[in-house]
Design a protein around this motif. Structure first.
Motif, PDB file in Angstrom:
ATOM      1  N   LEU A  68       0.858  -1.180   0.000  1.00  0.00           N
ATOM      2  CA  LEU A  68       0.000   0.000   0.000  1.00  0.00           C
ATOM      3  C   LEU A  68       0.894   1.230   0.000  1.00  0.00           C
ATOM      4  O   LEU A  68       1.674   1.400   0.927  1.00  0.00           O
ATOM      5  N   PRO A  69       0.882   2.083  -0.972  1.00  0.00           N
ATOM      6  CA  PRO A  69       0.114   1.946  -2.196  1.00  0.00           C
ATOM      7  C   PRO A  69       0.711   0.849  -3.082  1.00  0.00           C
ATOM      8  O   PRO A  69       1.880   0.491  -2.919  1.00  0.00           O
ATOM      9  N   PRO A  70      -0.062   0.319  -4.024  1.00  0.00           N
ATOM     10  CA  PRO A  70       0.440  -0.764  -4.870  1.00  0.00           C
ATOM     11  C   PRO A  70       1.594  -0.304  -5.756  1.00  0.00           C
ATOM     12  O   PRO A  70       1.719   0.885  -6.062  1.00  0.00           O
ATOM     13  N   VAL A  71       2.421  -1.244  -6.161  1.00  0.00           N
ATOM     14  CA  VAL A  71       3.554  -0.942  -7.034  1.00  0.00           C
ATOM     15  C   VAL A  71       3.024  -0.562  -8.412  1.00  0.00           C
ATOM     16  O   VAL A  71       2.109  -1.198  -8.937  1.00  0.00           O
ATOM     17  N   SER A  72       3.590   0.454  -8.975  1.00  0.00           N
ATOM     18  CA  SER A  72       3.176   0.973 -10.277  1.00  0.00           C
ATOM     19  C   SER A  72       3.348  -0.082 -11.373  1.00  0.00           C
ATOM     20  O   SER A  72       4.431  -0.650 -11.526  1.00  0.00           O
ATOM     21  N   PRO A  73       2.309  -0.334 -12.176  1.00  0.00           N
ATOM     22  CA  PRO A  73       2.458  -1.255 -13.315  1.00  0.00           C
ATOM     23  C   PRO A  73       3.531  -0.776 -14.297  1.00  0.00           C
ATOM     24  O   PRO A  73       4.187  -1.585 -14.937  1.00  0.00           O
ATOM     25  N   ALA A  74       3.718   0.542 -14.399  1.00  0.00           N
ATOM     26  CA  ALA A  74       4.754   1.080 -15.291  1.00  0.00           C
ATOM     27  C   ALA A  74       6.143   0.673 -14.824  1.00  0.00           C
ATOM     28  O   ALA A  74       7.011   0.359 -15.645  1.00  0.00           O
ATOM     29  N   ASP A 119       8.466  -3.193  -0.725  1.00  0.00           N
ATOM     30  CA  ASP A 119       8.697  -1.930  -0.024  1.00  0.00           C
ATOM     31  C   ASP A 119       9.096  -0.806  -0.983  1.00  0.00           C
ATOM     32  O   ASP A 119      10.102  -0.136  -0.788  1.00  0.00           O
ATOM     33  N   VAL A 120       8.290  -0.614  -2.028  1.00  0.00           N
ATOM     34  CA  VAL A 120       8.534   0.456  -3.001  1.00  0.00           C
ATOM     35  C   VAL A 120       7.983   1.750  -2.429  1.00  0.00           C
ATOM     36  O   VAL A 120       6.822   1.832  -2.058  1.00  0.00           O
ATOM     37  N   ARG A 121       8.845   2.754  -2.356  1.00  0.00           N
ATOM     38  CA  ARG A 121       8.445   4.062  -1.810  1.00  0.00           C
ATOM     39  C   ARG A 121       8.852   5.140  -2.800  1.00  0.00           C
ATOM     40  O   ARG A 121       9.995   5.191  -3.225  1.00  0.00           O
ATOM     41  N   LYS A 122       7.892   5.986  -3.148  1.00  0.00           N
ATOM     42  CA  LYS A 122       8.159   7.039  -4.127  1.00  0.00           C
ATOM     43  C   LYS A 122       7.790   8.402  -3.560  1.00  0.00           C
ATOM     44  O   LYS A 122       6.989   8.500  -2.633  1.00  0.00           O
ATOM     45  N   PRO A 176      14.131  14.326 -10.024  1.00  0.00           N
ATOM     46  CA  PRO A 176      13.515  15.640  -9.850  1.00  0.00           C
ATOM     47  C   PRO A 176      12.142  15.758 -10.497  1.00  0.00           C
ATOM     48  O   PRO A 176      11.293  16.487 -10.021  1.00  0.00           O
ATOM     49  N   ASP A 177      11.910  15.011 -11.575  1.00  0.00           N
ATOM     50  CA  ASP A 177      10.609  15.007 -12.233  1.00  0.00           C
ATOM     51  C   ASP A 177       9.900  13.704 -11.861  1.00  0.00           C
ATOM     52  O   ASP A 177      10.351  12.621 -12.245  1.00  0.00           O
ATOM     53  N   PRO A 178       8.798  13.759 -11.111  1.00  0.00           N
ATOM     54  CA  PRO A 178       8.111  12.538 -10.678  1.00  0.00           C
ATOM     55  C   PRO A 178       7.685  11.633 -11.839  1.00  0.00           C
ATOM     56  O   PRO A 178       7.547  10.429 -11.669  1.00  0.00           O
ATOM     57  N   ALA A 179       7.499  12.194 -13.014  1.00  0.00           N
ATOM     58  CA  ALA A 179       7.092  11.399 -14.169  1.00  0.00           C
ATOM     59  C   ALA A 179       8.188  10.429 -14.612  1.00  0.00           C
ATOM     60  O   ALA A 179       7.898   9.440 -15.286  1.00  0.00           O
ATOM     61  N   MET A 227      14.013   4.129 -11.729  1.00  0.00           N
ATOM     62  CA  MET A 227      14.064   2.982 -10.825  1.00  0.00           C
ATOM     63  C   MET A 227      14.222   1.686 -11.619  1.00  0.00           C
ATOM     64  O   MET A 227      15.013   0.815 -11.243  1.00  0.00           O
ATOM     65  N   ALA A 228      13.496   1.552 -12.727  1.00  0.00           N
ATOM     66  CA  ALA A 228      13.588   0.355 -13.558  1.00  0.00           C
ATOM     67  C   ALA A 228      15.002   0.168 -14.093  1.00  0.00           C
ATOM     68  O   ALA A 228      15.535  -0.945 -14.109  1.00  0.00           O
ATOM     69  N   GLU A 229      15.623   1.256 -14.532  1.00  0.00           N
ATOM     70  CA  GLU A 229      16.990   1.150 -15.051  1.00  0.00           C
ATOM     71  C   GLU A 229      17.969   0.763 -13.949  1.00  0.00           C
ATOM     72  O   GLU A 229      18.868  -0.041 -14.168  1.00  0.00           O
ATOM     73  N   ASP A 230      17.809   1.326 -12.752  1.00  0.00           N
ATOM     74  CA  ASP A 230      18.681   0.953 -11.634  1.00  0.00           C
ATOM     75  C   ASP A 230      18.532  -0.526 -11.293  1.00  0.00           C
ATOM     76  O   ASP A 230      19.522  -1.217 -11.047  1.00  0.00           O
ATOM     77  N   ILE A 231      17.300  -1.016 -11.264  1.00  0.00           N
ATOM     78  CA  ILE A 231      17.069  -2.430 -10.963  1.00  0.00           C
ATOM     79  C   ILE A 231      17.678  -3.306 -12.053  1.00  0.00           C
ATOM     80  O   ILE A 231      18.387  -4.273 -11.765  1.00  0.00           O
ATOM     81  N   ALA A 232      17.424  -2.966 -13.315  1.00  0.00           N
ATOM     82  CA  ALA A 232      17.953  -3.756 -14.432  1.00  0.00           C
ATOM     83  C   ALA A 232      19.479  -3.747 -14.442  1.00  0.00           C
ATOM     84  O   ALA A 232      20.106  -4.777 -14.740  1.00  0.00           O
TER      85      ALA A 232
END
Length: 116
Positions: free
Chosen positions: A6-12, A45-48, A86-89, A95-100
């Motif tokens: 909660l909140p759920p992890v973004s599908p994006a 534990d995804v926090r944005k 800096p840009d929430p978009a 995050m995806a690139e860091d994980i990959a």
């Protein structure tokens, strides 16, 4: 996959991570034949949008690699990533690139070529 959160992890975020890891797997060639594995990446534990400027994001990542013949887990890894966006978009993409990048490092995968 993402744990119930909660909140759920973004599908994006899930889709972007999946796309990057799959591209790395496709770009990787080994000189010797290695056993095939199924890699499961679990985001927890995804926090944005945290911090004073609401530009910090983090996630805990757990990875299992299971042999396709028998299903036994042959490798495991856990790590945490922290990203400043800096840009929430752009937070999910960063995050995806860091994980990959960490997955590529752990499993000796090749960085895919950028599109022209």
């Amino acid at each position: 996959m993402a744990d119930q959160a909660l909140p759920p992890v973004s599908p994006a975020l899930i889709a972007a991570t999946n796309d990057r890891v799959n591209a790395s797997i496709a770009a990787t060639a080994h000189s010797t034949t290695l056993p095939q594995v199924a890699i499961t990446i679990r985001l927890t534990d995804v926090r944005k949008a945290r911090g004073f400027n609401r530009d910090r994001s983090s996630a805990k990542v757990n990875i299992d690699a299971a042999a396709l013949d028998g299903g036994s887990v042959v490798a495991m890894a856990s790590f945490e990533i922290r990203t400043v966006a800096p840009d929430p978009a752009t937070a999910d993409e960063l995050m995806a690139e860091d994980i990959a990048a960490r997955v590529r490092s752990i499993f000796s995968l090749t960085m895919p070529r950028l599109a022209n």
